[in-house]
Design an enzyme around this catalytic site. Structure first.
Site, mmCIF file in Angstrom:
data_model
loop_
_atom_site.group_PDB
_atom_site.id
_atom_site.type_symbol
_atom_site.label_atom_id
_atom_site.label_comp_id
_atom_site.label_asym_id
_atom_site.label_seq_id
_atom_site.Cartn_x
_atom_site.Cartn_y
_atom_site.Cartn_z
ATOM 1 C CG HIS A 25 -1.949 -1.046 1.204
ATOM 2 N ND1 HIS A 25 -2.366 -1.703 2.322
ATOM 3 C CD2 HIS A 25 -2.640 -1.564 0.174
ATOM 4 C CE1 HIS A 25 -3.294 -2.595 1.991
ATOM 5 N NE2 HIS A 25 -3.469 -2.525 0.689
ATOM 6 C CG LEU A 49 -3.250 0.530 18.931
ATOM 7 C CD1 LEU A 49 -3.168 -0.333 17.676
ATOM 8 C CD2 LEU A 49 -4.637 1.185 19.018
ATOM 9 C CB SER A 87 2.741 -13.154 16.663
ATOM 10 O OG SER A 87 1.894 -14.255 16.984
ATOM 11 C CB ALA A 99 -4.602 3.242 24.394
ATOM 12 N N GLY A 100 -5.289 0.346 26.163
ATOM 13 C CA GLY A 100 -6.376 -0.529 26.610
ATOM 14 C C GLY A 100 -6.850 -1.524 25.583
#
Ligand code: ACO
Ligand code: LMR
Length: 587
Positions: free
Chosen positions: A252, A271, A281, A274-275
């Site tokens: 991309h 991430l 993996s 942040a919870g």
């Protein structure tokens, strides 16, 4: 790059991207498509404005146009009051154009999916573009009814993979969106997560991010701000980039390792902090989804519903036929030519081969009418027939009709057909009849006078005998030329000889009862078919009975009729009206 979460307001009531009344306008092409077992016709319009006017309830525009025109058409779509969502499928839309579209969409509180998106799917309801793949895949991924998982991914290919994973690890997706792999997607991962937060049917969220860009950080912020309270399982792919010495660009446009905080590792860590539930993996993603799902089931948040049987969608006929599961009767049989290969063939002979051997119109007639490669003396005879019968002046029935029709202002084809329609038992169409009757007479062993009198008793004029202007003393040159050729080149002229004897008898009755050009061709074709050594008796019977031979006159005379039509047009001739004094008015 915006990192703050956007408000869910522009996604309509309760964050739904697709309303219950969603109708898609398939912009850029029109076709019949299957909807379940039935075909539906999707109407086509010349402009988006026109399409929108006809379909005021349509709120999603799927833009299939190429990267060259996606900007203009998407802009136009975003300007339509009724369109709320525009999915841009094209890859390669210039980033500055995408940024302009994003600004327009934000101002109008509208949503862009893509560019470079495979689309999205609301399970059991609606699917944008190629999302979710084939029907088999849709059924295998349980997409024919809603599950409990809201899914968002950058990658379209990986979406299909994850639809599968989620169907195995959980009860499937409620909705799945591929935002597209560009550096500046029209809507972001967090945009869709925030929507999912407001959709009651979505009980957990799965996010598949990608190395490069900072999009995942807007999700981090949303999580930190408590704007998303539903469990989020997230994985940012591209962790292998650290194995390379230099910067890596994946498939991309946006998937390239930039600064350290754009790495997959950094975004996964953020991430997790942040919870979000972040596996170690990609392989661990499926068991992680399963664990979170099972917990929600255990807590009673998700009550798994029994899987309904998938709606039965009949198999596509072409696919079933290819796989040998069905056989289908054909509607047409053809034995003279085949246009399926690299080049068309006439009775098995390719066009290239025909050109190489200098094939003529008569060779094509041999292959397509008689299904034979006729010897040169036969094709030369056919060519002579075509040339000699191509025209016989403006006064004969066919030419007259064509001229009148052309002068009435009709087109070439109408004028031609009008002339051709006069060809029949009296004019030009007596070749088959002549062949049939001369053949019968010879086979019955009738003497010529016996034959003529038998025909008279039957009340039938001998086809091939008689002419309006030709006579014993005004011979038809065409008949003379054909006879001369046949006597020189044909192995036998048995039927011609018989026809000449018949003429000898009829001329005793009247001077115009000559063997005419139709009769001469009919008799000589019998000679050809019998002496060329290529046709069995039964086949000759068929050729004569079916009536191949009038085709020669039709083909030849079409040349002259076209000439007459063009001539009249060229001469600018007015409407024809027959003169009164040329009509006998009688009671
Ligand atoms: N067989 C037997 N008798 C005939 C034939 C024939 N083919 N043609 C004409 N006659 C007879 C008529 O019965 C008539 O006899 P009668 O006076 O005892 O009644 C006499 O000859 C004259 O007949 P007309 O109708 O005046 O002849 P006309 O010149 O009008 O006909 C025509 C010409 C139409 C071609 C006619 O001879 C005929 O029908 N022939 C058979 C069809 C045919 O071969 N058409 C192709 C012509 S060539 C071409 O169009 C390219
Ligand atoms: C033709 O070929 O059209 C002619 O033989 C018919 C005719 O009337 O002259």
């Amino acid at each position: 790059m915006p990192t703050s979460p956007r408000t869910p307001g522009r996604y309509g009531q309760a964050g739904q991207l697709f309303s219950k009344q969603t109708q898609a306008i398939f912009y850029n092409w029109f076709q019949k498509v299957f909807f379940g077992p039935e075909e539906v016709a999707i109407p086509q319009y010349g402009s988006i404005a026109e399409a929108v006017e006809h379909h005021p309830r349509a709120d999603v525009l799927i833009n299939m146009s190429s990267f060259r025109s996606a900007f203009e058409s998407s802009l136009e779509a975003l300007q339509q009051p009724t369109i709320r969502t525009v999915a841009i499928i094209a890859e390669g839309v210039p980033e500055r154009d995408t940024k302009k579209l994003i600004a327009v969409a934000q101002r109008a509180n509208k949503v862009i999916l893509g560019p470079a998106t495979v689309g999205g799917v609301q399970a059991g309801a609606f699917k944008v573009a190629d999302a979710a793949g084939t029907l088999d895949n849709i059924i295998a991924c349980k997409l024919y009814r809603p599950g409990s998982v809201g899914f968002v991914s950058k990658s379209g290919g990986m979406s299909n993979e994850l639809y599968n994973v989620i169907a195995r690890a959980a009860d499937g997706i409620y909705e799945g969106i591929a935002i597209g792999g560009d550096a500046y997607p029209g809507s972001t991962l967090s945009d869709h997560c925030l929507r999912y937060q407001h959709i009651p049917g979505v009980k957990m969220i799965v996010v598949l991010g990608e190395i490069g860009g900072r999009d995942e950080y807007s999700l981090v912020k949303a999580l930190e701000a408590g704007a998303i309270t539903k469990p989020v399982v997230a994985w940012v792919s591209g962790t292998c980039a650290t194995l390379f010495q230099t910067e890596v660009q994946f498939g991309h446009a946006g998937a390239k390792s930039g600064g350290a905080d754009e790495s997959a590792q950094a975004k996964n860590a953020a991430l997790r902090a942040a919870g979000a539930v972040v596996p170690d993996s990609f392989e661990d993603l499926e068991p992680t989804i399963k664990r979170v799902y099972d917990e929600l089931v255990g807590a009673g948040t998700i009550v798994p519903a029994p899987l309904p049987p998938p709606p039965s969608v009949p198999e596509d006929l072409a696919a079933a036929k290819r796989a040998g599961r069905v056989r289908v009767p054909t509607h047409i049989v053809s034995s003279i030519c085949d246009d399926r290969g690299e080049e068309p063939t006439f009775n098995g002979e390719s066009m290239s081969a025909l050109m190489e051997r200098g094939a003529t119109v008569a060779d094509a007639i041999g292959l397509l009418w008689f299904k034979r490669r006729l010897p040169p003396y036969a094709t030369r005879f056919i060519e002579m027939c075509v040339v000699l019968c191509a025209d016989h002046g403006p006064c004969v029935s066919g030419a007259h009709n064509t001229i009148v029709t052309a002068r009435a202002g009709k087109d070439l084809i109408s004028s031609l057909v009008s002339g051709l329609l006069t060809i029949g038992p009296r004019f030009g169409g007596a070749i088959d009849g002549a062949a049939q009757h001369f053949k019968e007479a010879v086979e019955q062993g009738w003497e010529p006078d016996e034959f003529v009198e038998t025909m008279k008793r039957r009340g039938v004029r001998v086809p091939g005998i008689g002419h309006r202007i030709k006579s014993k003393d005004n011979r038809d040159k065409r008949v003379e030329l054909l006879q001369r050729y046949a006597r020189e080149r044909f192995p036998s002229t048995r039927f011609l000889d018989y026809a000449i004897e018949v003429e000898g008898y009829t001329l005793q009755k009247a001077a115009n009862l000559v063997l005419n050009v139709d009769g001469c061709i009919g008799a000589l074709f019998l000679d050809l078919l019998h002496s060329v050594g290529m046709f069995a008796k039964a086949e000759i019977d068929d050729i004569v009975q079916i009536g191949y031979l009038n085709g020669l006159f039709v083909l030849a005379r079409a040349i002259g009729l076209i000439g007459h039509c063009l001539d009249q047009k060229r001469l600018g001739q007015p409407l024809y009206r027959h003169p009164w004094d040329d009509v006998l008015y009688t009671k």
